[in-house]
Motif scaffolding. Structure first.
Motif, PDB file in Angstrom:
ATOM      1  N   THR A   1       0.851  -1.185   0.000  1.00 31.46           N
ATOM      2  CA  THR A   1       0.000   0.000   0.000  1.00 31.46           C
ATOM      3  C   THR A   1       0.887   1.235   0.000  1.00 31.46           C
ATOM      4  O   THR A   1       1.931   1.269   0.656  1.00 31.46           O
ATOM      5  N   VAL A   2       0.463   2.231  -0.736  1.00 28.94           N
ATOM      6  CA  VAL A   2       1.206   3.482  -0.799  1.00 28.94           C
ATOM      7  C   VAL A   2       0.916   4.263   0.470  1.00 28.94           C
ATOM      8  O   VAL A   2      -0.253   4.441   0.842  1.00 28.94           O
ATOM      9  N   PRO A   3       1.955   4.712   1.162  1.00 29.29           N
ATOM     10  CA  PRO A   3       1.709   5.450   2.404  1.00 29.29           C
ATOM     11  C   PRO A   3       1.066   6.807   2.124  1.00 29.29           C
ATOM     12  O   PRO A   3       1.286   7.406   1.071  1.00 29.29           O
ATOM     13  N   GLU A   4       0.259   7.268   3.051  1.00 30.28           N
ATOM     14  CA  GLU A   4      -0.352   8.592   2.945  1.00 30.28           C
ATOM     15  C   GLU A   4       0.758   9.628   3.135  1.00 30.28           C
ATOM     16  O   GLU A   4       1.503   9.582   4.112  1.00 30.28           O
ATOM     17  N   LEU A   5       0.877  10.532   2.187  1.00 32.82           N
ATOM     18  CA  LEU A   5       1.944  11.515   2.250  1.00 32.82           C
ATOM     19  C   LEU A   5       1.522  12.704   3.103  1.00 32.82           C
ATOM     20  O   LEU A   5       0.449  13.272   2.909  1.00 32.82           O
ATOM     21  N   PRO A   6       2.384  13.089   4.053  1.00 31.16           N
ATOM     22  CA  PRO A   6       2.070  14.261   4.867  1.00 31.16           C
ATOM     23  C   PRO A   6       2.278  15.534   4.037  1.00 31.16           C
ATOM     24  O   PRO A   6       2.867  15.482   2.958  1.00 31.16           O
TER      25      PRO A   6
ATOM     26  N   GLN B   1       7.943  14.099  -3.079  1.00 30.87           N
ATOM     27  CA  GLN B   1       7.102  15.209  -2.641  1.00 30.87           C
ATOM     28  C   GLN B   1       7.667  16.544  -3.140  1.00 30.87           C
ATOM     29  O   GLN B   1       6.910  17.420  -3.554  1.00 30.87           O
TER      30      GLN B   1
END
Length: 127
Positions: A8-13, A64
């Motif tokens: 799963t792709v981590p949620e980007l802060p 990011q």
């Protein structure tokens, strides 16, 4: 047969330039420390895991940063492209008015300051 785990792709802060710099520095220091170990001696399991985690975090921070710069460039391009000569004007001839600046009745010759600054930032990196 081997079982595959779901990725799963981590949620980007939200993007932070300071945090990105810290993560890149941490990954770099980890790699330098890893390369400074005695020749032929493998790193400990904990050290290897920490370096790999640092590299993952640095890659995410880099992605990011690229996304943020792309977003800023797109917005700046949109701003620049909104400041163009009026449709009936010939931009090659002096006296063409900026369509965006002249909306409110101002008489501003094109290229206006907004268009010029955006063009300089996009092409040279500074206004």
């Amino acid at each position: 047969m081997s079982e595959f785990t779901e990725f799963t792709v981590p949620e980007l802060p939200p993007f932070s330039i300071e945090e990105a710099g810290n993560k890149l520095s941490k990954a770099t220091i980890g790699l330098v420390q890893l390369s400074m170990t005695a020749p032929g001696r493998p790193p400990s399991r904990e050290q290897g895991a920490a370096v790999m985690q640092g590299i993952r975090e640095a890659l995410i921070a880099g992605l990011q940063a690229v996304a943020e710069v792309t977003r800023m460039r797109n917005e700046l391009t949109s701003l620049r492209d909104g400041h163009r000569p009026q449709p009936h004007a010939d931009p090659a001839k002096p006296g063409a008015l900026c369509a965006a600046c002249s909306v409110h009745g101002s008489i501003v010759a094109w290229p206006c300051a907004t268009w010029s600054a955006a063009e300089r930032i996009l092409n040279h990196g500074k206004a």
